[in-house]
Design a protein around this motif. Structure first.
Motif, PDB file in Angstrom:
ATOM      1  N   CYS A 326      -2.465  14.252  -2.569  1.00 41.28           N
ATOM      2  CA  CYS A 326      -2.253  12.900  -3.102  1.00 41.28           C
ATOM      3  C   CYS A 326      -3.586  12.172  -3.125  1.00 41.28           C
ATOM      4  O   CYS A 326      -3.846  11.328  -2.272  1.00 41.28           O
ATOM      5  N   HIS A 328      -4.857   9.960  -5.128  1.00 40.82           N
ATOM      6  CA  HIS A 328      -4.989   8.645  -5.780  1.00 40.82           C
ATOM      7  C   HIS A 328      -5.601   7.596  -4.859  1.00 40.82           C
ATOM      8  O   HIS A 328      -5.311   7.573  -3.671  1.00 40.82           O
ATOM      9  N   GLN A 330      -5.520   4.314  -6.041  1.00 38.33           N
ATOM     10  CA  GLN A 330      -4.858   3.087  -6.497  1.00 38.33           C
ATOM     11  C   GLN A 330      -3.395   3.390  -6.740  1.00 38.33           C
ATOM     12  O   GLN A 330      -3.033   4.541  -6.972  1.00 38.33           O
ATOM     13  N   LEU A 332       0.158   3.869  -8.563  1.00 37.55           N
ATOM     14  CA  LEU A 332       0.463   4.484  -9.859  1.00 37.55           C
ATOM     15  C   LEU A 332       0.882   3.409 -10.858  1.00 37.55           C
ATOM     16  O   LEU A 332       1.320   2.318 -10.483  1.00 37.55           O
ATOM     17  N   GLU A 336       3.602   6.559 -14.727  1.00 35.46           N
ATOM     18  CA  GLU A 336       3.295   7.657 -13.796  1.00 35.46           C
ATOM     19  C   GLU A 336       4.403   7.792 -12.743  1.00 35.46           C
ATOM     20  O   GLU A 336       4.741   8.895 -12.316  1.00 35.46           O
ATOM     21  N   ASP A 383      -1.434   5.968  -3.369  1.00 36.24           N
ATOM     22  CA  ASP A 383      -2.738   5.750  -2.734  1.00 36.24           C
ATOM     23  C   ASP A 383      -2.642   5.515  -1.226  1.00 36.24           C
ATOM     24  O   ASP A 383      -3.660   5.472  -0.549  1.00 36.24           O
TER      25      ASP A 383
END
Ligand SMILES: *[C@@H]1O[C@H](CO)[C@@H](O)[C@H](O)[C@H]1NC(C)=O
Ligand SMILES: *[C@@H]1O[C@H](CO)[C@@H](O)[C@H](O)[C@H]1NC(C)=O
Ligand SMILES: *[C@@H]1O[C@H](CO)[C@@H](O)[C@H](O)[C@H]1NC(C)=O
Length: 424
Positions: A326, A328, A330, A332, A336, A383
């Motif tokens: 994972c 990310h 920020q 989604l 997404e 995130d």
């Protein structure tokens, strides 16, 4: 007891229009207070690279003043807003209850601080950050129990650390079979975590040489799950606590533990195997039915019980044991989120919404339980998991960094509690 003043029928509460006015003005005041304190703590310039979905804090607080609606708010309908004026988290990395693997600031996760700068904004109302001192005062002489898996512990720890920061005199103990618990001595407010994966009691099962109905179906090894017996860790909780927050879910979709072939879940009711044998999702329905009625039978009339909806995981590129991660930094975007969680895509993390279908079905018609619906708001937060900062062999895309998303769950929990309170 503070809980005596609590009110249980949502309908009645909301029909009191004078209460709604009062409630809106409290919200209004709370938002202004929040905006003011954010403003005060604003010391650093915004970082322009981080501003996806950014909207100004000031315009947001204006909305509630216009008295959007006096129907109950759908808190799950909203968006995350980046607020660069948030300087400091609600509690720091030194809070001892934070399990090392969840301490993203302590493990230097690159976005550890940024996680707390995203604020959930419901579309038709506000969800203010709860005020811990006010909470301790309002809920003096109250016992609050979290009953469930490690995701409920994550939420419990978030609440503990927030309260501990403003009231440090605590007694650590294990009330009513809890795994851990604390009393905030100045307020006689106790919070406890009761560990249970399935809610129902379970343990290893092996075929007996003398035979039996499961043996005749050629079962050799598995887990016996007694659908009508609560696990001992929380059986006393409903009569002890004034406020309860339940969850279950992750362990029902855990083939690595309950391997459908090598170690399946074998359900028992009234001490007898359920035959023909049923899959875990059907077992979950039986367990929910029994556990809900167990709780309903044990609680006092003024007890407030919540069932928390499923916490979403964010594994991409494989499940947790297949190299999923994972990365990310920020939240989604809405499309997404749909991609990752929609039932028709049947992706790695699809269980989040599946579990909820079972919960909503089981709790329909329960007058005792309120839903604490955290799923959709959390689905955006790819995130906010420890990821590689968890320090484990596999990425942790299931638990949440602390401080982080479960602090917002507590804001929601407390907003609901305050909604039930009858105005004096
Ligand atoms: C995090 O960074 C600090 C300061 O650079 C360092 O002292 C500490 O050891 C780091 N912690 C981890 C877990 O890497
Ligand atoms: C603390 O609260 C509990 C109820 O949660 C109550 O039974 C007890 O008497 C209280 N203790 C004191 C010292 O007020
Ligand atoms: C969803 O995917 C899993 C494996 O990834 C598969 O076993 C299952 O049958 C699928 N379910 C549906 C409804 O398509």
């Amino acid at each position: 007891m503070a809980a005596k003043e609590h009110h249980h029928s949502k309908k009645t509460t909301y029909s009191l229009s004078s209460f709604c006015c009062l409630f809106l003005s409290i919200l209004c005041f709370a938002s202004l207070f929040l905006a003011f304190s954010l403003f005060k703590t604003s010391l650093s310039p915004p970082r322009p690279d981080q501003h996806r979905n950014f909207e100004s804090e000031r315009s947001e607080t204006a909305e509630i003043k216009n008295g959007v609606s006096n129907s109950p708010c759908d808190y799950s309908d909203g968006k995350w807003i980046y607020d660069p004026t948030v300087r400091s988290p609600r509690y720091d990395k030194a809070c001892k209850e934070i399990y090392r693997g969840w301490n993203c600031i302590g493990s230097n996760k690159s976005n550890g601080i940024d996680i707390v700068k995203w604020r959930w904004k419901p579309n038709h109302c506000d969800l203010p950050q709860f005020d811990p001192l006010r909470f301790l005062e309002d809920y003096r002489d109250t016992n609050i129990g979290f009953v469930g898996d490690s995701l409920n512990r994550n939420m419990f720890v978030a609440l503990f650390c927030t309260l501990k920061r403003v009231s440090s005199e605590v007694r650590k103990w294990r009330p009513a079979g809890a795994d851990r618990g604390f009393t905030f001595l100045q307020y006689n407010l106790t919070i406890a975590y009761h560990r249970t994966n399935l809610l129902a009691r379970y343990g290893r099962w092996s075929a007996n040489a003398n035979g039996g109905v499961l043996e005749s179906l050629r079962y050799k090894e598995g887990y016996r799950v007694d659908v009508d017996i609560p696990e001992g860790t929380w059986a006393e909780a409903p009569s002890f606590h004034d406020i309860l927050i339940f969850n279950t879910g992750h362990w029902w979709w855990a083939p690595s533990k309950f391997d459908p072939v090598k170690s399946p879940m074998l359900f028992f009711e009234k001490g007898q195997p359920v035959v023909p044998t049923i899959p875990p999702d059907a077992g979950l329905d039986m367990v929910l039915k029994h556990m809900i009625s167990f709780v309903e039978g044990r609680t006092q009339p003024n007890t407030i019980a919540f069932f928390r909806t499923q916490s979403p995981r964010h594994f991409e590129g494989g499940d947790w044991d297949q190299g999923g991660s994972c990365p990310h930094l920020q939240p989604l975007l809405p499309q997404e989120v749909e991609e990752l969680f929609s039932l028709k895509n049947n992706g790695t993390n699809v269980e989040a919404r599946l579990v909820n279908q079972h919960l909503f079905k089981a709790l329909k018609g329960s007058s005792r339980f309120h839903m604490l619906d955290i799923t959709h708001m959390s689905e955006f937060r790819a995130d906010a998991h420890p990821s590689t900062a968890g320090g484990k062999k596999h990425d942790d895309c299931m638990h949440w960094c602390l401080p982080g998303t479960t602090d917002t769950w507590n804001d929601l929990f407390i907003a609901h509690l305050n909604n039930f309170k009858v105005p004096n």
